[in-house]
Design a protein around this motif. Sequence first.
Motif, PDB file in Angstrom:
ATOM      1  N   PRO A  27     -15.820   1.034  -6.639  1.00  0.00           N
ATOM      2  CA  PRO A  27     -15.435  -0.195  -7.345  1.00  0.00           C
ATOM      3  C   PRO A  27     -13.946  -0.312  -7.656  1.00  0.00           C
ATOM      4  CG  PRO A  27     -17.477   0.656  -8.249  1.00  0.00           C
ATOM      5  CD  PRO A  27     -16.998   1.674  -7.262  1.00  0.00           C
ATOM      6  N   ILE A  28     -13.293   0.798  -8.058  1.00  0.00           N
ATOM      7  CA  ILE A  28     -11.874   0.716  -8.395  1.00  0.00           C
ATOM      8  C   ILE A  28     -11.025   0.438  -7.152  1.00  0.00           C
ATOM      9  CG2 ILE A  28     -11.422   3.211  -8.181  1.00  0.00           C
ATOM     10  CD1 ILE A  28      -9.620   2.854 -10.723  1.00  0.00           C
ATOM     11  N   VAL A  29     -11.458   0.944  -6.001  1.00  0.00           N
ATOM     12  CA  VAL A  29     -10.750   0.684  -4.744  1.00  0.00           C
ATOM     13  C   VAL A  29     -10.962  -0.773  -4.323  1.00  0.00           C
ATOM     14  CG1 VAL A  29     -10.491   1.359  -2.327  1.00  0.00           C
ATOM     15  CG2 VAL A  29     -11.009   3.095  -4.055  1.00  0.00           C
ATOM     16  N   VAL A  30     -12.182  -1.260  -4.537  1.00  0.00           N
ATOM     17  CA  VAL A  30     -12.484  -2.661  -4.217  1.00  0.00           C
ATOM     18  C   VAL A  30     -11.568  -3.592  -5.021  1.00  0.00           C
ATOM     19  CG1 VAL A  30     -14.235  -4.474  -4.352  1.00  0.00           C
ATOM     20  CG2 VAL A  30     -14.875  -2.189  -3.558  1.00  0.00           C
ATOM     21  N   GLU A  31     -11.391  -3.303  -6.294  1.00  0.00           N
ATOM     22  CA  GLU A  31     -10.508  -4.131  -7.128  1.00  0.00           C
ATOM     23  C   GLU A  31      -9.087  -4.126  -6.586  1.00  0.00           C
ATOM     24  OE1 GLU A  31     -10.608  -3.398 -11.299  1.00  0.00           O
ATOM     25  OE2 GLU A  31     -12.803  -3.459 -11.413  1.00  0.00           O
ATOM     26  N   ASN A  32      -8.626  -2.963  -6.159  1.00  0.00           N
ATOM     27  CA  ASN A  32      -7.282  -2.849  -5.591  1.00  0.00           C
ATOM     28  C   ASN A  32      -7.159  -3.692  -4.328  1.00  0.00           C
ATOM     29  OD1 ASN A  32      -4.706  -2.003  -4.905  1.00  0.00           O
ATOM     30  ND2 ASN A  32      -5.353   0.009  -4.189  1.00  0.00           N
TER      31      ASN A  32
ATOM     32  N   PHE B 248       0.848  -1.195   0.000  1.00  0.00           N
ATOM     33  CA  PHE B 248       0.000   0.000   0.000  1.00  0.00           C
ATOM     34  C   PHE B 248       0.886   1.249   0.000  1.00  0.00           C
ATOM     35  CE2 PHE B 248      -2.471  -3.170   2.562  1.00  0.00           C
ATOM     36  CZ  PHE B 248      -3.513  -3.370   1.664  1.00  0.00           C
ATOM     37  N   PRO B 249       1.419   1.638  -1.150  1.00  0.00           N
ATOM     38  CA  PRO B 249       2.332   2.792  -1.200  1.00  0.00           C
ATOM     39  C   PRO B 249       1.738   4.079  -0.626  1.00  0.00           C
ATOM     40  CG  PRO B 249       2.395   1.584  -3.269  1.00  0.00           C
ATOM     41  CD  PRO B 249       1.285   0.993  -2.478  1.00  0.00           C
ATOM     42  N   ILE B 250       0.408   4.242  -0.734  1.00  0.00           N
ATOM     43  CA  ILE B 250      -0.219   5.453  -0.218  1.00  0.00           C
ATOM     44  C   ILE B 250      -0.039   5.572   1.289  1.00  0.00           C
ATOM     45  CG2 ILE B 250      -2.513   4.422   0.137  1.00  0.00           C
ATOM     46  CD1 ILE B 250      -1.812   7.992  -1.152  1.00  0.00           C
ATOM     47  N   LEU B 251       0.068   4.442   1.991  1.00  0.00           N
ATOM     48  CA  LEU B 251       0.263   4.485   3.444  1.00  0.00           C
ATOM     49  C   LEU B 251       1.646   5.025   3.792  1.00  0.00           C
ATOM     50  CD1 LEU B 251      -1.403   1.153   4.670  1.00  0.00           C
ATOM     51  CD2 LEU B 251      -2.411   3.445   4.489  1.00  0.00           C
TER      52      LEU B 251
END
Length: 235
Positions: A167-172, A121-124
Motif C-alpha cells: 500500500p505505501i508503494v502504491v501511494e507513492n 524516482f530517486p531510488i532509480l
Amino acid sequence: MLKVDNIRTFYGNIEALKGITIEVNRGEIVTLIGANGAGKSTTLMSICGVTPPRTGNVVFQGQDITRTSTDKIVAQGITQVPEGRLIFPGLSVRENLNMGAYLRNDKPGIASDLERVYTLFPILKERRGQYGGTLSGGQQQMLAIGRALMARPKLLLLDEPSLGLAPIVVENIFDVIQKINAEGVTVMLVEQNAQMALSIAHRAYVLETGKVTLSGDAKQLMNDPKVKSAYLGLD
C-alpha cells in the motif's frame, strides 16, 4: 486528444471489445475500471496497436492510427506501461531507461529527461548500475514508468500500476502519476484499485464484459451506488 470510436477487438473468434467508445481530453487523467476480463487491458492494446481492432477507429490528435504500427504510434506520442512491468531484467536500470528513448536521437533532451526520471524516482538514480531483475516489485514499476517517460509521451497508458505492490508503494506511485499529469502528460489509467484510481482521475469509464456500462466525472462515479457496491466494496 484521443477518441476510441466504436471499436470491436477479437482474440481469434472471441469478441473481447464489443463496440467501445471512449474519449480522453488533453491534460486529463482518465481511468478505466472493471473486473478481470472486462476488456480494460485489451482497450489499451487496441489503442497502441498491439491488438488492433477489427472494426471501429482510434483517432489520436486528429489522426486515424487504427492500422498504424506500434513503433509509429510511440513516435506520435503514445507510450504504454504494460501490466507486469516487463522491464529488461538483464539490463541495468540506466540501460532500461535508455531503451525507452530508442526512437530519439536528441542527446541533450534524453539527458534532461533522464534527470527528470531520477528526480521523480530517486531510488532509480541510486540503483542505476543495478540489473533491473534485482529490483523490488515497486522499484521495477518505477523503472517501467520511467522507461515510458523517456519516450517523452503526450499520452501515457498505464496498465495496473498497483498490481502486487504494498500500500505505501502504491501511494507513492499514484503521487507520481499526479505529478506527471501536472507536468503536462495526459494519462489513461487501467486499474483494479478502483478507489485509488477514481480518487486521482478527472473522468472514468466502467467496463463490463467488453462494453462501457457507465461513464462520467470520477468523483461522481465514486458515489454511484453500483460502483460502490461492485468495485469499492461499499454497500
